[in-house]
Design a protein around this motif. Structure first.
Motif, short mmCIF file in Angstrom:
data_model
loop_
_atom_site.label_atom_id
_atom_site.label_comp_id
_atom_site.label_asym_id
_atom_site.label_seq_id
_atom_site.Cartn_x
_atom_site.Cartn_y
_atom_site.Cartn_z
N ARG A 66 0.82 -1.22 0.00
CA ARG A 66 0.00 0.00 0.00
C ARG A 66 0.85 1.27 0.00
O ARG A 66 0.52 2.23 -0.67
CB ARG A 66 -0.91 0.02 1.23
N TYR A 92 3.38 -1.91 -7.30
CA TYR A 92 1.96 -1.62 -7.45
C TYR A 92 1.38 -1.31 -6.07
O TYR A 92 1.64 -2.04 -5.10
CB TYR A 92 1.21 -2.82 -8.04
N TYR A 94 -1.90 -1.34 -4.04
CA TYR A 94 -3.29 -1.79 -3.98
C TYR A 94 -3.60 -2.29 -2.57
O TYR A 94 -2.71 -2.81 -1.88
CB TYR A 94 -3.56 -2.93 -4.98
N ALA A 95 -4.86 -2.17 -2.18
CA ALA A 95 -5.35 -2.72 -0.91
C ALA A 95 -5.95 -4.10 -1.20
O ALA A 95 -7.09 -4.20 -1.67
CB ALA A 95 -6.39 -1.80 -0.28
N LEU A 96 -5.22 -5.14 -0.93
CA LEU A 96 -5.60 -6.48 -1.38
C LEU A 96 -6.66 -7.16 -0.51
O LEU A 96 -7.06 -8.29 -0.80
CB LEU A 96 -4.35 -7.37 -1.45
N SER A 98 -9.51 -6.21 -0.60
CA SER A 98 -10.69 -5.97 -1.44
C SER A 98 -10.60 -6.82 -2.70
O SER A 98 -9.57 -6.83 -3.38
CB SER A 98 -10.75 -4.48 -1.82
N LYS A 100 -12.13 -6.32 -5.50
CA LYS A 100 -12.02 -5.42 -6.65
C LYS A 100 -10.58 -4.95 -6.84
O LYS A 100 -10.07 -4.92 -7.96
CB LYS A 100 -12.95 -4.23 -6.45
N GLU A 101 -9.92 -4.58 -5.72
CA GLU A 101 -8.54 -4.12 -5.79
C GLU A 101 -7.61 -5.26 -6.22
O GLU A 101 -6.65 -5.04 -6.98
CB GLU A 101 -8.10 -3.58 -4.43
N ALA A 104 -7.91 -5.67 -9.93
CA ALA A 104 -7.22 -4.58 -10.62
C ALA A 104 -5.71 -4.76 -10.55
O ALA A 104 -4.99 -4.49 -11.52
CB ALA A 104 -7.62 -3.24 -9.99
N CYS A 105 -5.23 -5.25 -9.42
CA CYS A 105 -3.79 -5.48 -9.27
C CYS A 105 -3.30 -6.54 -10.25
O CYS A 105 -2.28 -6.34 -10.92
CB CYS A 105 -3.50 -5.93 -7.83
#
Length: 335
Positions: A66, A92, A94-96, A98, A100-101, A104-105
């Protein structure tokens, strides 16, 4: 009749013979060179140590975390381990926890890899919030599961879907904890998630035989990382007392053990005496690592673990009066 020392010596001799035979006839080890490897939680601790080690072995390394500042520092460490100008190193944010995140990651990682999904996913993201169960709120307990279980489950789901769709015989490497084999006072907010990670890995190890995807799960003990220093600031006194004799390891040492386990096809990855005793004493029908060697650890566990638990419970009971003073100071019990 044979004496106990003779029996133990014979067991170790047989175990050594088996281990030598296994070494001679084992399958070709997995190599990281040229593989696209994603490391979550890769900006510090075990994750960063694994990212550096993978870079040294010639892998393309994609680090997810993050904190942008930590990611930039981590990238410098990975670049210092570069072996070839062709290696791809990316970070990268990202808040994993989630879904959705996580999706996207993995999209971003695939785009940076020429459209291909990763060959290996090392799931090291997570956080420990030790404390007493009666202090916790619903929100805090949900956050604990997000930080221990979902932060690994969501990226594993996103990556495995891509591996199956692309026909990639990849690897998923989960990180539980020795506290995924047992638990004790102070870890009620943390260990349930680590047990859940183990449950997920157990199911996927079987299910992913259908796709040729290998599943591994590491059970490290204490790692001297920034996260460990932070958790000690809020850890209950009784837990700190029980851990006084705990011998921890540097992240680089643990990373070497984890990568060696992955390379050699281990499902449960443990690397020290205590970890091996708990693994062999509680693995159920999970694939073992060492045949007769594992049986020696089982015998040690049968004798040693009940004695260890008896001593732990004795220390917990001795802490009762001090604990109630603490609860009164928090307004959790009547004076």
């Amino acid at each position: 009749m044979f004496s106990a020392p003779v029996v133990v010596a014979a067991c170790f001799a047989l175990a050594s013979t088996w281990a030598a035979a296994n070494f001679l006839f084992r399958k070709t080890p997995w190599g990281a060179k040229g593989k696209h490897c994603v490391v979550t939680g890769g900006s510090a601790g075990l994750g960063l140590a694994l990212a550096v080690l993978l870079a040294k072995e010639g892998a393309h390394v994609h680090i997810v975390a993050r904190n942008q500042e930590r990611l930039a520092a981590a990238l410098r460490d990975v670049e210092a381990a570069r072996q070839s100008p062709d290696q791809v190193f990316k970070t990268y944010s990202y808040a994993l926890d989630s879904a959705k995140e996580a999706e996207a990651c993995l999209d971003a990682v695939s785009a940076a890899s020429g459209g291909r999904c990763p060959d290996a996913l090392f799931l090291c993201a997570g956080k420990s919030r030790p404390g007493f169960w009666v202090e916790r709120t619903e929100e805090e307990l949900r956050e604990c599961m997000e930080e221990t279980y979902w932060v690994q489950a969501w990226p594993a789901l996103a990556a495995s879907k891509r591996m199956v769709r692309s026909g990639v015989h990849g690897k998923l490497v989960f990180t539980s904890s020795v506290l995924g084999y047992f638990s004790m006072v102070g870890y009620s907010p943390y260990s349930p998630g680590k047990f859940a990670v183990r449950g997920l890995a157990e199911a996927l190890q079987s299910e992913f035989l259908l796709y040729g995807i290998s599943v591994h799960i590491a059970f490290p003990g204490t790692i001297f990382s920034p996260g460990f220093a932070e958790e000690n600031k809020v850890k209950p006194k009784i837990t700190l007392r029980l851990e006084e004799t705990d011998v921890g390891s540097a992240p680089a040492a643990v990373a070497a053990h984890v990568l060696r386990g992955v390379r050699n096809g281990r499902f449960h990855i443990t690397y020290d005496f205590i970890g091996n005793v708990f693994r062999c004493s509680s693995r159920g029908s999970s694939p073992g690592n060492g045949g007769l060697v594992d049986q020696v650890y089982v015998m040690i566990g049968m004798i040693g673990l009940p004695l260890w638990r008896r001593d732990v419970d004795k220390e917990v009971r001795k802490h009762t009066e001090e604990h109630y003073d603490y609860l009164r100071s928090k307004g959790l019990v009547q004076s």
